[in-house]
Design a protein around this motif. Structure first.
Motif, PDB file in Angstrom:
ATOM      1  N   PRO A 233     -31.784 -40.251 -34.710  1.00  0.00           N
ATOM      2  CA  PRO A 233     -30.415 -39.734 -34.671  1.00  0.00           C
ATOM      3  C   PRO A 233     -30.349 -38.480 -33.803  1.00  0.00           C
ATOM      4  O   PRO A 233     -31.216 -37.608 -33.895  1.00  0.00           O
ATOM      5  N   SER A 234     -29.329 -38.398 -32.947  1.00  0.00           N
ATOM      6  CA  SER A 234     -29.260 -37.280 -32.005  1.00  0.00           C
ATOM      7  C   SER A 234     -27.814 -37.066 -31.583  1.00  0.00           C
ATOM      8  O   SER A 234     -27.064 -38.044 -31.425  1.00  0.00           O
ATOM      9  N   PRO A 235     -27.386 -35.810 -31.400  1.00  0.00           N
ATOM     10  CA  PRO A 235     -26.019 -35.564 -30.932  1.00  0.00           C
ATOM     11  C   PRO A 235     -25.805 -36.191 -29.554  1.00  0.00           C
ATOM     12  O   PRO A 235     -26.718 -36.190 -28.717  1.00  0.00           O
ATOM     13  N   PRO A 236     -24.623 -36.716 -29.292  1.00  0.00           N
ATOM     14  CA  PRO A 236     -24.380 -37.403 -28.014  1.00  0.00           C
ATOM     15  C   PRO A 236     -24.125 -36.460 -26.837  1.00  0.00           C
ATOM     16  O   PRO A 236     -24.196 -36.887 -25.690  1.00  0.00           O
ATOM     17  N   PHE A 237     -23.831 -35.204 -27.110  1.00  0.00           N
ATOM     18  CA  PHE A 237     -23.367 -34.298 -26.040  1.00  0.00           C
ATOM     19  C   PHE A 237     -24.544 -33.572 -25.389  1.00  0.00           C
ATOM     20  O   PHE A 237     -24.715 -32.369 -25.539  1.00  0.00           O
ATOM     21  N   ARG A 238     -25.346 -34.305 -24.650  1.00  0.00           N
ATOM     22  CA  ARG A 238     -26.535 -33.749 -24.004  1.00  0.00           C
ATOM     23  C   ARG A 238     -26.256 -33.493 -22.530  1.00  0.00           C
ATOM     24  O   ARG A 238     -25.767 -34.378 -21.821  1.00  0.00           O
ATOM     25  N   LEU A 239     -26.554 -32.274 -22.074  1.00  0.00           N
ATOM     26  CA  LEU A 239     -26.286 -31.883 -20.695  1.00  0.00           C
ATOM     27  C   LEU A 239     -27.562 -31.908 -19.863  1.00  0.00           C
ATOM     28  O   LEU A 239     -28.668 -31.788 -20.406  1.00  0.00           O
ATOM     29  N   PRO A 240     -27.438 -32.043 -18.544  1.00  0.00           N
ATOM     30  CA  PRO A 240     -28.629 -31.967 -17.691  1.00  0.00           C
ATOM     31  C   PRO A 240     -29.319 -30.612 -17.844  1.00  0.00           C
ATOM     32  O   PRO A 240     -28.671 -29.586 -18.066  1.00  0.00           O
ATOM     33  N   VAL A 241     -30.624 -30.614 -17.727  1.00  0.00           N
ATOM     34  CA  VAL A 241     -31.481 -29.428 -17.766  1.00  0.00           C
ATOM     35  C   VAL A 241     -31.515 -28.779 -19.149  1.00  0.00           C
ATOM     36  O   VAL A 241     -32.570 -28.669 -19.767  1.00  0.00           O
ATOM     37  N   ILE A 242     -30.369 -28.322 -19.677  1.00  0.00           N
ATOM     38  CA  ILE A 242     -30.406 -27.581 -20.941  1.00  0.00           C
ATOM     39  C   ILE A 242     -30.350 -28.492 -22.160  1.00  0.00           C
ATOM     40  O   ILE A 242     -30.570 -28.038 -23.290  1.00  0.00           O
ATOM     41  N   GLY A 243     -30.062 -29.778 -21.970  1.00  0.00           N
ATOM     42  CA  GLY A 243     -30.049 -30.707 -23.097  1.00  0.00           C
ATOM     43  C   GLY A 243     -28.997 -30.366 -24.122  1.00  0.00           C
ATOM     44  O   GLY A 243     -27.806 -30.286 -23.824  1.00  0.00           O
ATOM     45  N   HIS A 244     -29.434 -30.118 -25.362  1.00  0.00           N
ATOM     46  CA  HIS A 244     -28.507 -29.794 -26.454  1.00  0.00           C
ATOM     47  C   HIS A 244     -28.418 -28.296 -26.724  1.00  0.00           C
ATOM     48  O   HIS A 244     -27.836 -27.896 -27.749  1.00  0.00           O
ATOM     49  N   LEU A 245     -28.981 -27.488 -25.863  1.00  0.00           N
ATOM     50  CA  LEU A 245     -28.986 -26.047 -26.140  1.00  0.00           C
ATOM     51  C   LEU A 245     -27.580 -25.479 -26.312  1.00  0.00           C
ATOM     52  O   LEU A 245     -27.385 -24.521 -27.057  1.00  0.00           O
ATOM     53  N   HIS A 246     -26.617 -26.065 -25.644  1.00  0.00           N
ATOM     54  CA  HIS A 246     -25.253 -25.534 -25.743  1.00  0.00           C
ATOM     55  C   HIS A 246     -24.648 -25.764 -27.123  1.00  0.00           C
ATOM     56  O   HIS A 246     -23.623 -25.157 -27.469  1.00  0.00           O
ATOM     57  N   LEU A 247     -25.273 -26.627 -27.923  1.00  0.00           N
ATOM     58  CA  LEU A 247     -24.772 -26.877 -29.273  1.00  0.00           C
ATOM     59  C   LEU A 247     -25.349 -25.922 -30.301  1.00  0.00           C
ATOM     60  O   LEU A 247     -24.945 -25.922 -31.461  1.00  0.00           O
ATOM     61  N   VAL A 248     -26.325 -25.130 -29.883  1.00  0.00           N
ATOM     62  CA  VAL A 248     -27.017 -24.228 -30.811  1.00  0.00           C
ATOM     63  C   VAL A 248     -26.483 -22.816 -30.614  1.00  0.00           C
ATOM     64  O   VAL A 248     -26.622 -22.231 -29.543  1.00  0.00           O
ATOM     65  N   GLY A 249     -25.874 -22.275 -31.662  1.00  0.00           N
ATOM     66  CA  GLY A 249     -25.239 -20.960 -31.570  1.00  0.00           C
ATOM     67  C   GLY A 249     -26.207 -19.819 -31.812  1.00  0.00           C
ATOM     68  O   GLY A 249     -27.423 -20.014 -31.893  1.00  0.00           O
ATOM     69  N   PRO A 250     -25.684 -18.603 -31.960  1.00  0.00           N
ATOM     70  CA  PRO A 250     -26.536 -17.415 -32.146  1.00  0.00           C
ATOM     71  C   PRO A 250     -27.269 -17.393 -33.479  1.00  0.00           C
ATOM     72  O   PRO A 250     -28.201 -16.624 -33.649  1.00  0.00           O
ATOM     73  N   LEU A 251     -26.844 -18.224 -34.435  1.00  0.00           N
ATOM     74  CA  LEU A 251     -27.548 -18.359 -35.713  1.00  0.00           C
ATOM     75  C   LEU A 251     -28.022 -19.807 -35.816  1.00  0.00           C
ATOM     76  O   LEU A 251     -27.371 -20.666 -36.445  1.00  0.00           O
ATOM     77  N   PRO A 252     -29.170 -20.126 -35.196  1.00  0.00           N
ATOM     78  CA  PRO A 252     -29.607 -21.524 -35.097  1.00  0.00           C
ATOM     79  C   PRO A 252     -29.733 -22.244 -36.427  1.00  0.00           C
ATOM     80  O   PRO A 252     -29.447 -23.443 -36.509  1.00  0.00           O
ATOM     81  N   HIS A 253     -30.179 -21.540 -37.488  1.00  0.00           N
ATOM     82  CA  HIS A 253     -30.333 -22.223 -38.772  1.00  0.00           C
ATOM     83  C   HIS A 253     -29.011 -22.785 -39.267  1.00  0.00           C
ATOM     84  O   HIS A 253     -28.968 -23.857 -39.875  1.00  0.00           O
ATOM     85  N   ARG A 254     -27.917 -22.077 -38.995  1.00  0.00           N
ATOM     86  CA  ARG A 254     -26.604 -22.565 -39.401  1.00  0.00           C
ATOM     87  C   ARG A 254     -26.126 -23.690 -38.478  1.00  0.00           C
ATOM     88  O   ARG A 254     -25.584 -24.705 -38.941  1.00  0.00           O
ATOM     89  N   SER A 255     -26.316 -23.508 -37.176  1.00  0.00           N
ATOM     90  CA  SER A 255     -25.910 -24.551 -36.223  1.00  0.00           C
ATOM     91  C   SER A 255     -26.646 -25.848 -36.484  1.00  0.00           C
ATOM     92  O   SER A 255     -26.055 -26.930 -36.470  1.00  0.00           O
TER      93      SER A 255
END
Length: 512
Positions: free
Chosen positions: A47-69
């Motif tokens: 299972p994986s989020p569908p919104f994957r970008l080139p180079v950074i992948g899913h990093l844009h989905l991870v906010g400043p508090l990663p445990h919550r994101s």
């Protein structure tokens, strides 16, 4: 986090780094046109989020508090096991007690290693500490040194006098503030107390006598907030390690550790040669150096580990516990009643003998660590072989695995009123027996579980209980005038801290 990626790329932009970004884009395009490996095929089934970008992948989905994101993402795309592409590094996130048990117990032998880390290699002398060392014979020997010689129950008990002395110093400081009706920065007091207790255990009297306790504190803060904590490009884009962006900063910082630890070790060697022996951690490590074939760098790596394990975990847990008690007056009153009843009247301080009967104090500690585990994501694990039974999923070899301990402690399917501070939940006999912080209850893993479990549990809990009990016994606590509440906003690093200082006004209790 995506903004951090772009900011760091821009800040450190050089012709070489820009060329590398272009190369990464090219490689990404090539990979799309290349037949997938077995590992990629297995990963594609997770299972994986569908919104994957080139180079950074899913990093844009991870906010400043990663445990919550990551908890929120797992709720949408997990919930037990989820794959994220964090930059160039595929990362499996574990967010349920069942999946945690599969990784940390059922298949512990597969996931007991650590992923490569350029920063930890620099800070810990080739990752030859216990926390970051890859699984293997060296790690087994290093952990044996720690568990057999440094953090045994006997060793923790033998440092009782030093702990109680540090408690007296802290109480004197609080009494002075109470006499002046001034607020005390308990965040700073807890941090200094935990640091001083560890300094005494690791190095004996030398640091305090020479004013080095603050230096240890500053070095650890840089370790945890600037280097190991937060976001490092090199962790998610390993190819950037050769540019030495963060590694060069880590190397400069390690030089400061070298200067301090080499000086302390040399002094211990001279004292031993003169017949003086304190039996602190440095003395112990020097005494078993030949038996375990430890180099001086190995000793320094293990010593830094001891500071890491014993300081921030204790300080953060105390800070959150006191904040939660102030936000929950009924829990505070219940704890005060227990501490004062079990201790009796007119005592100079609560002793470790008094602590043994304080069940509610232990429940407060567990509840604080459930809601606010210091290492919310723990140090990443690393799969050493393909594993085909993690909640029905197959994890390929060589994959980074994150366990969201913060999410486990707040799982609403496992905990009643999961977001509320309720120490009473741990007063039930069955719950009290299961949730012993020893890694047997996979809903509650502030120290982890399995082979890579933190070995400092006894040291941390002893330090936590003695200072909190004494502050509760001797003082009543109030918010400073004009203060409306206590902020619980978090700051993320290798550990998760409260962002605001905990300022409270102590009043000397008259009925004790």
């Amino acid at each position: 986090m995506a903004q951090q990626v772009l900011a760091q790329l821009y800040e450190h932009a050089t012709p070489q780094s820009l060329a590398l970004v272009v190369l990464l884009l090219f490689l990404a395009a090539v990979r799309l046109a290349t037949p997938r490996s077995r590992a990629e095929k297995l990963l594609s089934k997770l299972p994986s989020p569908p919104f994957r970008l080139p180079v950074i992948g899913h990093l844009h989905l991870v906010g400043p508090l990663p445990h919550r994101s990551l908890r929120d993402l797992a709720g949408q795309h997990g919930p037990d096991v989820m794959l994220l592409r964090l930059g160039a590094v595929p990362t499996v996130v574990i967010s349920s007690p069942r999946a945690a048990k599969a990784v940390l117990r059922t298949h512990d032998h597969v996931f007991a290693s650590r992923p490569p880390s350029a920063v930890s290699d620099v800070l810990f002398y080739g990752s030859t500490d216990v926390g970051f060392a890859p699984y293997g014979e060296y790690w087994r020997q290093a952990r044996k040194v720690v568990t057999t010689h440094l953090l045994t129950v006997r060793k923790v008990r033998s440092s009782r006098v030093a702990r109680e002395q540090e408690v007296r110093l802290a109480l004197a400081r609080v009494r002075a503030a109470a006499a002046a009706r001034a607020a005390v920065d308990l965040s700073e007091l807890f941090s200094c107390f935990a640091n001083d207790v560890v300094c005494q255990a690791v190095t004996g009297r030398l640091p305090r006598e020479q004013g080095r306790n603050k230096l240890f504190h500053d070095l650890l803060e840089t370790n945890n907030t600037k280097l190991l904590g937060g976001f490092n490009l090199e962790e998610y884009f390993p190819s950037l390690a050769r540019l030495s962006v963060v590694s060069s900063e880590a190397a400069k910082h390690r030089k400061r550790w070298d200067d301090l630890l080499d000086g302390l070790i040399d002094k211990h060697v001279r004292k031993t040669a003169n017949g003086e022996h304190e039996e602190d951690f440095i003395d112990v490590l020097l005494s078993v150096q030949e038996e375990y074939s430890l180099t001086r760098d190995n000793i320094k790596a293990i010593l830094i580990d001891m500071f890491e394990a014993g300081t921030d975990t204790t300080y953060i847990s105390l800070d959150f516990a006191m904040a939660e008690l102030m936000r929950n007056p009924k829990a505070m009153a219940k704890l005060q009643a227990e501490v004062r009843r079990c201790t009796g009247k007119g005592k100079e301080m609560v002793t470790e003998e008094d602590l043994s009967t304080m069940r509610y104090l232990k429940a407060v500690m567990k509840e604080s660590m459930r809601l606010h585990p210091p290492a919310s994501l723990m140090i990443p694990h690393f799969s050493m072989a393909e594993c085909d039974d993690v909640e029905g999923h197959t994890i390929p070899s060589g994959i980074r695995v994150l366990l969201n301990v913060w999410a486990l402690g707040r799982d609403p399917t496992c905990w009643e009123s999961a977001e509320e501070f309720m120490p009473e939940r741990f007063m039930e006999e069955a719950m009290d027996a299961d949730s012993d912080l020893q890694g047997n209850d996979f809903r509650l893993l502030p120290f982890g579980s399995g082979r890579r479990m933190c070995p400092a549990i006894k040291f941390t809990t002893a330090t936590f209980e003695i200072i909190l009990a004494n502050l509760i016994y001797h003082f009543n606590w109030e918010l400073p005038p004009g203060t409306t509440g206590i902020g619980m906003t978090e700051t993320y690093g290798i550990n998760v801290y409260r962002k605001e200082k905990l300022l409270l006004v102590p009043c000397i209790a008259q009925d004790v």
